[in-house]
Design a protein around this motif. Structure first.
Motif, mmCIF file in Angstrom:
data_model
loop_
_atom_site.group_PDB
_atom_site.id
_atom_site.type_symbol
_atom_site.label_atom_id
_atom_site.label_comp_id
_atom_site.label_asym_id
_atom_site.label_seq_id
_atom_site.Cartn_x
_atom_site.Cartn_y
_atom_site.Cartn_z
ATOM 1 N N ALA A 203 38.830 37.600 41.029
ATOM 2 C CA ALA A 203 38.731 36.844 39.780
ATOM 3 C C ALA A 203 37.682 35.760 39.951
ATOM 4 N N ASP A 205 35.280 32.636 37.456
ATOM 5 C CA ASP A 205 35.008 31.994 36.164
ATOM 6 C C ASP A 205 33.499 31.811 35.956
ATOM 7 N N GLN A 207 30.214 33.946 35.040
ATOM 8 C CA GLN A 207 29.866 35.270 34.526
ATOM 9 C C GLN A 207 28.831 36.008 35.361
ATOM 10 N N ALA A 210 30.687 37.484 38.099
ATOM 11 C CA ALA A 210 31.537 38.577 37.614
ATOM 12 C C ALA A 210 30.718 39.855 37.468
ATOM 13 N N GLU A 211 29.499 39.713 36.950
ATOM 14 C CA GLU A 211 28.637 40.880 36.767
ATOM 15 C C GLU A 211 28.254 41.474 38.122
ATOM 16 N N LEU A 232 36.792 46.198 27.195
ATOM 17 C CA LEU A 232 36.789 45.168 28.223
ATOM 18 C C LEU A 232 35.574 45.264 29.140
ATOM 19 N N TYR A 235 36.067 45.025 32.918
ATOM 20 C CA TYR A 235 36.913 43.959 33.438
ATOM 21 C C TYR A 235 38.359 44.227 33.055
ATOM 22 N N LYS A 238 44.075 40.140 32.638
ATOM 23 C CA LYS A 238 44.664 39.352 33.717
ATOM 24 C C LYS A 238 46.052 39.895 34.040
ATOM 25 N N GLY A 257 34.662 31.232 30.554
ATOM 26 C CA GLY A 257 35.404 32.485 30.598
ATOM 27 C C GLY A 257 35.995 32.706 31.974
ATOM 28 N N TRP A 259 37.055 36.172 34.457
ATOM 29 C CA TRP A 259 36.967 37.624 34.552
ATOM 30 C C TRP A 259 37.796 38.102 35.735
ATOM 31 N N ASP A 260 38.699 39.053 35.472
ATOM 32 C CA ASP A 260 39.482 39.698 36.521
ATOM 33 C C ASP A 260 38.930 41.102 36.751
ATOM 34 N N LEU A 261 38.860 41.508 37.999
ATOM 35 C CA LEU A 261 38.434 42.863 38.355
ATOM 36 C C LEU A 261 39.496 43.440 39.278
#
Length: 268
Positions: A203, A205, A207, A210-211, A232, A235, A238, A257, A259-261
């Motif tokens: 996880a 915050d 971006q 996250a990408e 989604l 992603y 949660k 934002g 993001w959970d993966l």
């Protein structure tokens, strides 16, 4: 990059972003060792730094009272999880737990699972020990040691049912992106320790991170993305077990934002 690289995340759960902190010897989590001026790229990256932080009286007492039971000693030999926890159960590795707020919550709502938690930040370790005592948690064991050495020398292949990496240092500046924890060689190391069907939950915050996480995890042949909702964009929702921490709530109030993966190891 290979197994000689050492990575550690920072969980910024209750701290400001440490992006520009220098490599100094004070308690905390992720950074890279500074190379001498004449060396372009160091051969070994030590990706944590002990940042300044004071252990409170309550945390010190938790070390004294609870440390003997819940702190494990690092040893370069395979961990006997059943002996360490005094029972059988699914083994979940957490890398970098900050002050332990989310860790304690997850252990409480998943009492049948065993949580092996790595953190080098002494006040954070003390804070989690204090939570263990206050919440009467029995399913957490802590290794106050570099997670990569723990993975390399204490965790055999196929021994883990899950891995949690929440809010590792995003290293915002482009020139520092190479210091990020989630990179292909490290992910391959993690995947080798997962059982078929085991999961990796990250996880962030940030971006751009996250990408990158999504790109790196998607490129690992032995992982499958559990997020099937096209809306989604890869992603995951949660998971119910992961709480919103104070740090995360503060970010959400500021419009950030999260993001959970969640990826799963496919059968060999």
């Amino acid at each position: 990059m290979g197994d000689s690289l050492q990575f550690r995340p920072v969980n910024t759960e209750n701290n400001a972003s440490p992006t520009d902190l220098p490599a100094v010897d004070a308690p905390a989590s992720e950074t890279a060792a500074q190379a001498p001026a004449h060396v372009a790229h160091p051969k070994t990256i030590k990706s944590y730094v002990k940042r300044a932080g004071r252990t409170t009286t309550g945390q010190a007492k938790a070390f004294e009272d609870l440390g003997p039971k819940f702190l494990l000693k690092y040893a370069p030999q395979p961990l006997d999880a059943q002996a360490a926890f005094g029972r059988e159960g699914k083994l979940i590795l957490e890398i970098g737990f900050g002050m332990g707020e989310a860790t304690a919550h997850i252990a409480r709502v998943r009492p049948d699972d065993n949580f092996l938690c790595c953190e080098v930040h002494e006040p954070g370790v003390g804070a989690l020990l204090k939570r263990i005592g206050e919440q009467e948690l029995a399913n957490i064991r802590i290794l106050q040691h570099d997670a990569v050495e723990v993975i390399d020398h204490m965790l055999p292949e196929g021994c883990l049912d899950g891995i949690h990496i929440f809010f590792p240092d995003p290293w915002h500046k482009k020139k520092h992106n190479k210091r990020r924890l989630i990179q292909s060689p490290f992910v391959a190391k993690l995947v080798s320790r997962l059982k078929p069907g085991g999961y990796l939950h990250c996880a962030t915050d940030w971006q751009p991170y996250a990408e990158q996480m999504l790109e790196v995890l998607s490129a690992e042949a032995q992982l499958a993305n559990t997020a099937t909702d096209a809306g989604l964009a890869g992603y995951a929702p949660k998971p119910d077990y992961r709480p919103l921490t104070k740090f995360e709530n503060r970010g959400l109030r500021l419009g950030h934002g999260v993001w959970d993966l969640v990826f799963q190891r496919v059968a060999a």
